[in-house]
Design a protein around this motif. Structure first.
Motif, PDB file in Angstrom:
ATOM      1  N   UNK A 123       0.827  -1.204   0.000  1.00  0.00           N
ATOM      2  CA  UNK A 123       0.000   0.000   0.000  1.00  0.00           C
ATOM      3  C   UNK A 123       0.860   1.252   0.000  1.00  0.00           C
ATOM      4  N   UNK A 124       1.876   1.281   0.881  1.00  0.00           N
ATOM      5  CA  UNK A 124       2.701   2.486   0.951  1.00  0.00           C
ATOM      6  C   UNK A 124       3.438   2.815  -0.326  1.00  0.00           C
ATOM      7  N   UNK A 125       4.258   1.884  -0.818  1.00  0.00           N
ATOM      8  CA  UNK A 125       5.006   2.262  -2.029  1.00  0.00           C
ATOM      9  C   UNK A 125       4.099   2.618  -3.191  1.00  0.00           C
ATOM     10  N   UNK A 126       2.996   1.863  -3.343  1.00  0.00           N
ATOM     11  CA  UNK A 126       2.135   2.157  -4.477  1.00  0.00           C
ATOM     12  C   UNK A 126       1.485   3.527  -4.340  1.00  0.00           C
ATOM     13  N   UNK A 127       1.047   3.850  -3.135  1.00  0.00           N
ATOM     14  CA  UNK A 127       0.443   5.166  -2.939  1.00  0.00           C
ATOM     15  C   UNK A 127       1.439   6.250  -3.290  1.00  0.00           C
TER      16      UNK A 127
END
Lengths: 589, 144
Positions: free
Chosen positions: A304-308
């Protein structure tokens, strides 16, 4: 084309060998040169200039041939046939340079659709030349023309082996390029070891190419995968970014076919994702994660973090789109990601660029299954797309709307679509009609609540000019009126204009399939003739002379309906005086 | 998820460069090229650059008199292919200097060479122009 500089010694040697033959050919060359006029002049000039071009002193170079083809506009076929015969002769020449030029020419002609299969052996002859430029021509010709069933493929195994091991990186590079295109299972089995050793070459150029060719070898010869896998993954640590990128590409392809096996490598990919600076590689990594994350829920959480971050910061639309696509396909149970994705998709769809619009709509379609409400927020934008200039965009928007139809919004949607039908053009109009029919009929009319309204809609749809859906409309009319008693009276009223309009009986393209709808209309009116208000008018309509234009089956129904309506003439209409009206009708008949 | 073919076709429908990454017999190639080109030629500027033909997605872009068409499998990212087409054109431009259709016609082997550096086996290998053009410039300097 490739300017070759033969030394004087070579020239002398060549001339000495075949002086007599040469003289004959020179004369032939001059003869054909004179024949050709303008192109002949070019020929002789280039022949004189390029004395370096050997034996066939007037052998046309590729450039000359192309110029010739361009010059003779109408007689192209003859010219090309003449060229082909000449090439047939030239290519058998023992002189490598001549062969090479002939091969170049035939490769060019192959691209225009002429057959090249007969000279595969000559290809190999040229490929085995040591001169770099000649070799390249041979390899290129092989790449273009060799298919799996080319019989001479067996001969090239050793040649390729030698070239793959060559110290000249470019030769090895050629061999790899060629191999990528012509790899047969036999070649794969024999040469995989050589390609494999190239993975450790000192030149990153070769490492990069070897990686990708290895993938082709795996495809053709799957047993090669297991032993090679370890070394392949080692290359992920390579210092050259393009090699790493190549390895990632290969792994991505393998992963798509078989994600389970590559799950253990997820941590390595994750690290690469965070450090990658190359957009192409990032795209591949994101895609891989899209395939891996359905298998491992914890992976989704970590992503979730890297993609966001990527989605929020990247200026590259392609990367953004890839992230969105991954979210819609693999990670659609993470609400924050989905929300972000839908926001970005809305931006896509509102862009003026038709490409982005189209892709946005397609991605929304993917989201429809799992998050229909999120998609429904953008209904207005989607409806606006129905009137875009591009057919593909319109169609995608329509499919989206069909997917979004529910009980509550059905009547609004249908009303909206009917409005557009008036202004739309074929073939989109047909799609619109089809869409309305499908939406309403879905699940045995589960979405419909007001059938009386629906039969009016059907009657309108029947009148849409040049429609291909007449049969379906007719079938639905009969279906609905048979099942739903309450709709019968409205149906008869709605269908009256259909039957009484003589223009619909004409044999013109606008009335494409309307006869099927008329069949249904006549049948329904006959069956429920008690609801007919104006019997004389209807009987006149059913007896209209142009009815003969309709197919026989329809006319049969018309006759039966006629009888049924007439039979009701004596019956009382609800709330009407009996005696006078029935007597009037009897008199008229 | 790979590229099936790369074509460069002019407005009259003549193929200037054809590179196929899967075995396809000659006659099928011709029919394929003819049909796809006809579809692309009939589209206007305001329509999107993606065409579906049978089960192949074709992404195309027009540069002056030449259409660049790339056929891909279902899963490929269309936007990245558009960028890829643009990088092909930029690389060719850097090499030939103001590249035009005739350059590609008369130097088809060099065009193939450059394309082979960029795409191998249907996968995009290299998009950095310096890296792509390095071997070919070396080759010319050595000029064997």
């Amino acid at each position: 084309m490739s300017s070759s500089s033969w030394s004087a010694a070579d020239r002398m040697a060549a001339r000495g060998h075949q002086a007599k033959e040469g003289t004959m050919k020179i004369f032939k060359g001059i003869g054909s040169g004179f024949q050709k006029g303008a192109t002949g002049a070019t020929n002789m000039a280039s022949g004189a200039r390029g004395m370096t071009k050997d034996l066939y002193l007037f052998q046309k170079s590729l450039r000359d041939m192309i110029k010739g083809i361009r010059a003779c506009r109408d007689k192209e076929e003859e010219f090309i046939n003449a060229e082909m015969t000449r090439i047939h002769k030239e290519i058998k020449s023992p002189d490598p340079k001549t062969k090479c030029v002939a091969l170049q020419k035939i490769t060019y002609l192959h691209m225009s659709g002429h057959d090249m299969g007969w000279c595969s052996f000559h290809c190999i002859e040229v490929m085995s030349q040591s001169r770099f430029a000649l070799k390249h021509t041979g390899y290129l010709a092989a790449q273009q023309s060799f298919l799996d069933n080319t019989d001479v493929l067996l001969l090239i195994t050793n040649l390729l082996k030698k070239d793959l091991a060559s110290t000249n990186a470019h030769e090895a590079g050629f061999a790899l390029d060629c191999l990528a295109n012509v790899m047969t299972p036999d070649l794969a089995r024999d040469l995989v070891a050589d390609i494999f050793s190239l993975l450790n070459s000192t030149r990153s150029y070769l490492r990069k190419k070897a990686t990708l060719v290895l993938y082709k070898a795996f495809l053709r010869y799957p047993e090669a995968l297991r032993p090679a896998f370890a070394r392949l993954t080692e290359r992920l640590e390579d210092e050259d970014a393009s090699v790493v990128s190549a390895v990632v590409t290969v792994l991505c392809e393998l992963c798509i076919h078989n994600p389970q096996n590559y799950l253990p490598m997820a941590p390595t990919f994750y690290k690469l994702l965070q450090t990658s600076t190359n957009n192409w590689m990032t795209i591949k990594l994101v895609r891989m994660f899209g395939h891996l994350s359905p298998l491992e829920p914890r992976l989704g959480k970590k992503l979730v973090d890297p993609l966001t971050q990527i989605m929020a910061t990247t200026p590259a639309k392609s990367l953004l789109f890839e992230c969105i696509r991954t979210v819609t396909k693999g990670l659609n149970n993470h609400t924050s990601l989905v929300k972000l994705a839908v926001e970005k998709l809305r931006d896509f769809v509102e862009e003026p660029d038709p490409n982005l619009k189209f892709l946005g709509l397609r991605a929304l379609q993917d989201l429809l299954q799992t998050h229909p409400r999120a998609v429904a927020e953008h209904k207005k934008t989607i409806f606006r797309c129905l009137q875009e200039g591009d057919f593909t965009i319109q169609l995608t928007a329509l499919q989206l709307i069909e997917g979004m139809a529910t009980r509550r919004n059905l009547s609004d949607t249908v009303a909206h679509l009917l409005l557009i039908v008036q202004g739309a053009e074929q073939p989109f109009r047909d799609h619109l009609v089809g869409c309305v029919l499908n939406m309403c009929q879905a699940d045995r009319y589960a979405r419909l609540s007001d059938f009386s309204w629906y039969v009016t809609v059907l009657a309108d749809l029947a009148r849409v000019p040049e429609s291909n859906h007449g049969k379906q409309v007719g079938a639905q009319l009969i279906d609905v009126t048979t099942r739903v008693e309450a709709s019968r009276e409205d149906a008869v009223a709605a269908l009256r204009p259909l039957l009484t309009d003589p223009s619909l009986l004409e044999d013109k393209p606008a009335n494409n399939t309307i006869s099927d709808a008329l069949l249904a209309a006549a049948y329904i009116t006959g069956e429920h003739a008690q609801y007919v208000h104006n019997r004389p008018e209807l009987i006149e309509a059913l007896l209209h002379p142009k009815v003969i234009n309709l197919p026989v089956t329809v006319q049969q129904v018309y006759v039966q309906a006629l009888l049924k309506v007439f039979g009701h003439a004596g019956r009382k209409m609800p709330g009407e005086e009996e005696e006078d009206s029935s007597e009037e009708e009897m008199e008229e008949e | 998820m790979t590229i099936r073919f790369v074509l460069m076709v002019n407005k009259q429908g003549q193929t200037r460069l054809a590179q196929y990454y899967e075995p396809l017999p000659r006659e099928e190639r011709r029919t394929l090229e003819g049909e796809i080109v006809r579809k692309c030629l009939s589209r206007t500027e305001s329509q999107c650059s993606f065409v579906e033909h049978r089960n192949i997605k074709v992404i195309y872009r027009r540069y002056a008199s030449l259409f660049f068409l790339v056929g891909v499998d279902g899963e490929e990212n269309e936007l990245s292919i558009l960028e890829f087409i643009h990088s092909i054109v930029e690389t060719l431009d850097r090499y030939f200097g103001n590249v035009c259709e005739l350059d590609i016609m008369f130097h088809i082997d060099k065009a193939h060479f450059i394309l082979d550096e960029m795409v191998m086996n249907g996968c995009i290998v290299e998009t950095n122009k310096t890296n792509i053009l390095a071997p070919i410039t070396l080759m010319e300097k050595a000029n064997v």
